[in-house]
Motif scaffolding. Structure first.
Motif, short mmCIF file in Angstrom:
data_model
loop_
_atom_site.label_atom_id
_atom_site.label_comp_id
_atom_site.label_asym_id
_atom_site.label_seq_id
_atom_site.Cartn_x
_atom_site.Cartn_y
_atom_site.Cartn_z
N ASN A 1 38.99 43.99 -54.79
CA ASN A 1 39.86 43.28 -53.85
C ASN A 1 39.69 43.82 -52.43
OD1 ASN A 1 41.55 41.10 -53.70
ND2 ASN A 1 42.98 41.96 -55.21
N PHE A 2 38.48 44.16 -52.17
CA PHE A 2 38.18 44.78 -50.87
C PHE A 2 37.72 43.70 -49.91
CE2 PHE A 2 35.54 47.60 -48.11
CZ PHE A 2 36.54 48.49 -47.76
N HIS A 3 38.57 43.39 -48.98
CA HIS A 3 38.30 42.27 -48.08
C HIS A 3 37.45 42.72 -46.90
CE1 HIS A 3 39.20 38.84 -45.42
NE2 HIS A 3 39.35 38.20 -46.58
N THR A 4 36.56 41.84 -46.46
CA THR A 4 35.65 42.13 -45.33
C THR A 4 36.41 42.63 -44.11
OG1 THR A 4 34.41 40.25 -46.18
CG2 THR A 4 33.71 41.16 -44.06
N SER A 5 37.57 42.01 -43.85
CA SER A 5 38.33 42.37 -42.64
C SER A 5 38.83 43.82 -42.69
CB SER A 5 39.50 41.41 -42.43
OG SER A 5 40.42 41.57 -43.48
N MET A 6 38.87 44.39 -43.89
CA MET A 6 39.36 45.76 -44.00
C MET A 6 38.41 46.77 -43.37
SD MET A 6 40.98 45.87 -47.80
CE MET A 6 42.39 44.88 -48.24
N TYR A 7 37.17 46.44 -43.35
CA TYR A 7 36.23 47.42 -42.75
C TYR A 7 35.52 46.88 -41.52
CZ TYR A 7 32.58 44.74 -45.24
OH TYR A 7 31.76 43.73 -45.69
N ALA A 8 35.40 45.55 -41.43
CA ALA A 8 34.52 45.01 -40.39
C ALA A 8 35.23 44.45 -39.16
CB ALA A 8 33.63 43.92 -41.00
N SER A 9 36.56 44.27 -39.21
CA SER A 9 37.19 43.62 -38.05
C SER A 9 37.02 44.43 -36.77
CB SER A 9 38.65 43.29 -38.33
OG SER A 9 39.30 44.32 -38.99
N SER A 10 37.11 45.75 -36.86
CA SER A 10 36.96 46.54 -35.64
C SER A 10 35.50 46.54 -35.14
CB SER A 10 37.45 47.98 -35.86
OG SER A 10 36.58 48.65 -36.74
N TRP A 11 34.56 46.38 -36.05
CA TRP A 11 33.15 46.29 -35.64
C TRP A 11 32.96 45.12 -34.68
CZ3 TRP A 11 30.22 46.82 -41.04
CH2 TRP A 11 30.46 48.12 -41.54
N PHE A 12 33.58 44.00 -35.06
CA PHE A 12 33.40 42.80 -34.26
C PHE A 12 34.29 42.79 -33.01
CE2 PHE A 12 31.32 41.58 -38.12
CZ PHE A 12 30.34 40.69 -37.73
N LEU A 13 35.50 43.32 -33.17
CA LEU A 13 36.44 43.28 -32.04
C LEU A 13 36.01 44.25 -30.92
CD1 LEU A 13 39.87 43.08 -33.89
CD2 LEU A 13 39.00 41.39 -32.25
N THR A 14 35.41 45.38 -31.28
CA THR A 14 35.05 46.37 -30.26
C THR A 14 33.54 46.57 -30.15
OG1 THR A 14 35.18 48.25 -31.76
CG2 THR A 14 37.24 47.59 -30.69
N LEU A 15 32.82 45.73 -30.86
CA LEU A 15 31.36 45.79 -30.83
C LEU A 15 30.86 47.20 -31.16
CD1 LEU A 15 30.90 43.60 -27.62
CD2 LEU A 15 30.84 42.84 -30.00
N PHE A 16 31.44 47.77 -32.18
CA PHE A 16 31.09 49.10 -32.72
C PHE A 16 31.47 50.26 -31.80
CE2 PHE A 16 28.27 46.56 -35.48
CZ PHE A 16 28.61 47.12 -36.71
N THR A 17 32.17 49.97 -30.69
CA THR A 17 32.52 51.08 -29.80
C THR A 17 33.55 52.02 -30.42
OG1 THR A 17 34.17 49.69 -28.74
CG2 THR A 17 32.04 49.82 -27.65
N THR A 18 34.36 51.53 -31.36
CA THR A 18 35.35 52.40 -32.01
C THR A 18 34.83 52.97 -33.31
OG1 THR A 18 36.35 50.44 -33.04
CG2 THR A 18 37.37 51.27 -31.02
N ALA A 19 33.73 52.44 -33.79
CA ALA A 19 33.23 52.90 -35.09
C ALA A 19 32.12 53.93 -34.95
CB ALA A 19 32.73 51.70 -35.90
N LEU A 20 31.31 53.72 -33.96
CA LEU A 20 30.16 54.62 -33.80
C LEU A 20 30.29 55.43 -32.51
CD1 LEU A 20 27.41 52.06 -34.87
CD2 LEU A 20 28.37 53.93 -36.27
#
Lengths: 475, 207
Positions: free
Chosen positions: A138-157
């Motif tokens: 039940n692992f939804h895409t938005s659980m891990y990927a929403s910040s990737w798209f919203l900040t263009l990986f600036t908060t993830a990497l």
């Protein structure tokens, strides 16, 4: 774009506007929370924070529909590390308008949803095992990927990695974000497959970025090898729009149903309340009816008893009436008889009176008769003496005047002797009469003693009559 | 993995941006506070193991972005929640006013079986700061109007009342889970709770 981690503050054009933005407060809250560990931005109210605020605020005024959206600050920050405010603003506007980011940050955030849908489909297509694992957890895409798209990986990497991705993004657009995302998933696939949701989330937070950072070049190379079909993406977009529209319709329907449900529930409650009240009334009604029936029964019984009594009474009344009639008859009779007896008594009294009267008369008569007797005796004596005288006279006369006088005297003697005879006769008769009356009186007295009331009618001869008869006889 | 003896409680933290959701979560889980948290984009998440009524449970705490427009992304996070923690900043009146909207939106998106009985816990954060804009009385009145939601006044910065608040959250979440076991059939690793004592709701709260 240079991938410097710690650039010196720019001394270029500053954005300064007196116009107030409705988002100012919200923006202000996020300023200190954007790259809080970065040298340029960590100083409170420093140049970095001010520049960040100015650009974000300027954009919120430039694009009222988007205003400010959390996440955009990291993109602005990245730009500000490379260029002055004014330029950063210009690039931001471009990124927003030409690189799908405006739609990403709009209040509906529809583009983010679309990106999630597209990425999910890409994962399903290119990493089916992982996708299946996600589904099972039940692992939804938005659980891990929403910040990737919203900040263009600036908060993830890390910033260097983010800068590199930003460079590619500016030249190729959103495609690189999908590709990097797929590359990241490919990198972590084996480990992710062995983790549950919780583990995966932690892995996405820590290990996966670290692993990607360990070899930026490899990641980028991997990203470039990821398949990305623009046509397919367009098709997915259409699908998503259909799904979203349907979802929205369903949502509206759901809202309507919820409202209806609420109203119905309310009505149901009201009806239940009413039902309760009615049931209560029914029970009360039945109870009172039972009571009434009981009362009716009792009353009926009483009525029966009364009817019976009534009948009896009527019967008795009839009897009584009859009795009364007979009694009154009897009474009448008694009255009559009494009257007659009274009359009788009266009559008898009258008779008695008459008789007494008669007795009185008789006594009176007796007294008179005795008196006359005495008178007659006296008269007789007188007459005798006169006879004697007369005889004497006769003798003398016979001696003196023998002839004439003798004849005359003789005549006179004959007349006296006649008169004497008559008197004797009447005396005799009177004596007889007195005897008779005495007898009669005695008899009457005797009779009166024996039957004082019922004295014979035979002796009720009125005294006056008797008296009258006697008077006639004596005269 | 098929039958872990583990109770998982899913807790969602909601509230306007910068009321201290991330700080509260970190204070509770890691017992530390820093001014250097990034704004949460999308959703963040931490877990903590704790003992509730002699049972070891794992609390899965979901920290969310506070901006209103992020509510529409909530579905994936909200679903299957056992307790919803609403947070406001006692020095910022607007963050208190938004509570109704957060609560309503949560109930719509999470669609719990019994919305009227779903456990919420309200935290008035930043009590270390002055001046106060929302009194405890006002917050408690709001809680009473919402079917007696437990209320705690906390300071994530000083760690004040955070432990107690999360213990109450855990108990409420556990009670909720015990009452709606079926809801978790969609999670394959969930175990059935059969012989658990239902903790008294709202105990240990400062109401």
């Amino acid at each position: 774009m240079g991938a410097q981690g710690n650039p010196p503050p720019f001394q270029g054009h500053r954005l300064a506007t007196a116009t107030k933005s409705p988002c100012e407060k919200v923006i202000r809250r996020d300023i200190a929370r954007t790259y809080p560990e970065h040298e340029f931005f960590k100083e409170k109210d420093g140049l970095g924070q001010e520049s960040l605020f100015n650009v974000i605020k300027a954009y919120s005024l430039h694009d009222r529909e988007v205003g400010y959206c959390q996440g955009s600050g990291f993109i602005v920050g990245l730009l500000l590390m490379q260029m002055p405010e004014e330029e950063a603003f210009a690039v931001l506007v471009k990124i927003m308008e030409d690189y799908r980011m405006r739609d990403m940050f709009k209040p509906t955030m529809a583009e983010l949803g679309l990106c999630m849908y597209q990425l999910e489909n890409l994962v399903a297509e290119q990493l089916p095992d992982l996708n299946q694992h996600f589904q099972s957890q039940n692992f939804h895409t938005s659980m891990y990927a929403s910040s990737w798209f919203l900040t263009l990986f600036t908060t993830a990497l890390s910033l260097p990695m983010a800068c590199r991705i930003m460079d590619v993004f500016l030249s190729e657009g959103m495609e690189i974000i999908f590709k990097v995302a797929l590359a990241m998933l490919t990198l972590g696939k084996e480990e992710l497959m062995s983790l549950d949701m919780e583990g995966m989330l932690k892995y996405f937070q820590k290990e996966l970025p670290a692993r990607a950072e360990s070899d930026p070049e490899a990641l980028m190379q991997l990203a470039y090898t990821m398949k990305y079909n623009a046509k397919k993406m367009k098709k997915l977009e259409k699908e998503y729009v259909v799904i979203k529209t349907k979802e929205q319709e369903e949502m509206a329907e759901l809202k309507r149903l919820r409202q209806e449900n609420k109203q119905l529930r309310h009505r149901c409650e009201m009806l239940e309340e009413e039902s309760r009240a009615l049931a209560d009334r029914l029970v009360k009604g039945q109870v009172s009816r039972a009571e009434e029936e009981e009362t009716t029964f009792v009353v009926q019984r009483e009525l029966d008893v009364l009817r019976h009594t009534h009948l009896e009474t009527t019967h008795q009344l009839a009897l009584a009436n009859e009795k009364i009639r007979s009694l009154s008859l009897m009474m009448e009779e008694t009255q009559t008889s009494r009257q007659s007896s009274i009359e009788e008594i009266t009559l008898k009294q009258e008779q008695l009176q008459q008789r007494e009267e008669m007795i009185e008369c008789l006594q009176e008569e007796l007294v008179k008769v005795r008196l006359r007797e005495a008178e007659n005796d006296a008269l007789i004596r007188d007459l005798r003496s006169r006879i004697h005288e007369l005889e004497e006279d006769k003798k003398t006369l016979r001696e003196i005047t023998p002839d004439n006088s003798v004849a005359h005297l003789q005549e006179e003697l004959i007349a006296v002797k006649l008169r004497e005879a008559e008197a004797n006769l009447s005396l005799k008769d009177l004596r007889h009469r007195v005897t008779e009356l005495s007898n009669q009186w005695q008899r009457h007295l005797q009779e009166h003693k024996q039957e004082p009331v019922n004295s014979g009618e035979a002796h009720s001869t009125p005294k006056k009559l008797l008296l009258w008869n006697w008077r006639l006889k004596f005269k | 993995m098929a039958s872990r003896k583990k109770t998982l409680l899913k807790v969602i933290i909601l509230g306007d941006s910068s009321v201290g959701k991330t700080s509260l979560m970190n204070q509770y889980v890691n017992r530390k506070f820093t001014n250097q948290y990034k704004a949460t984009i999308g959703a963040d998440f931490l877990t903590k193991e704790l003992t509730v009524d002699d049972r070891t449970v794992t609390m899965q705490i979901w920290d969310t972005a506070g901006q209103e427009r992020f509510q529409s992304l909530g579905v994936a996070f909200y679903r299957g929640a056992d307790c919803c923690v609403l947070v406001f900043d006692v020095t910022a009146p607007n963050t208190f006013k938004s509570l109704d909207s957060w609560r309503d939106e949560f109930l719509i998106q999470a669609s719990p079986r019994e919305p009227e009985n779903f456990p919420f816990v309200l935290l008035g954060n930043k009590v270390d700061l002055e001046p106060r804009a929302i009194s405890s009385k006002r917050a408690q009145q709001w809680c009473q109007s919402k079917n007696n939601i437990p209320y705690f006044e906390t300071s994530a910065k000083e760690g004040l009342n955070v432990e107690q608040a999360f213990m109450a959250i855990a108990k409420n979440a556990l009670a909720q889970q015990n009452s709606t076991v079926d809801l978790y059939n969609e999670f394959p690793d969930q175990i059935k709770l059969t012989n658990t004592q239902k903790p008294s709701g709202g105990s240990g709260c400062c109401q």
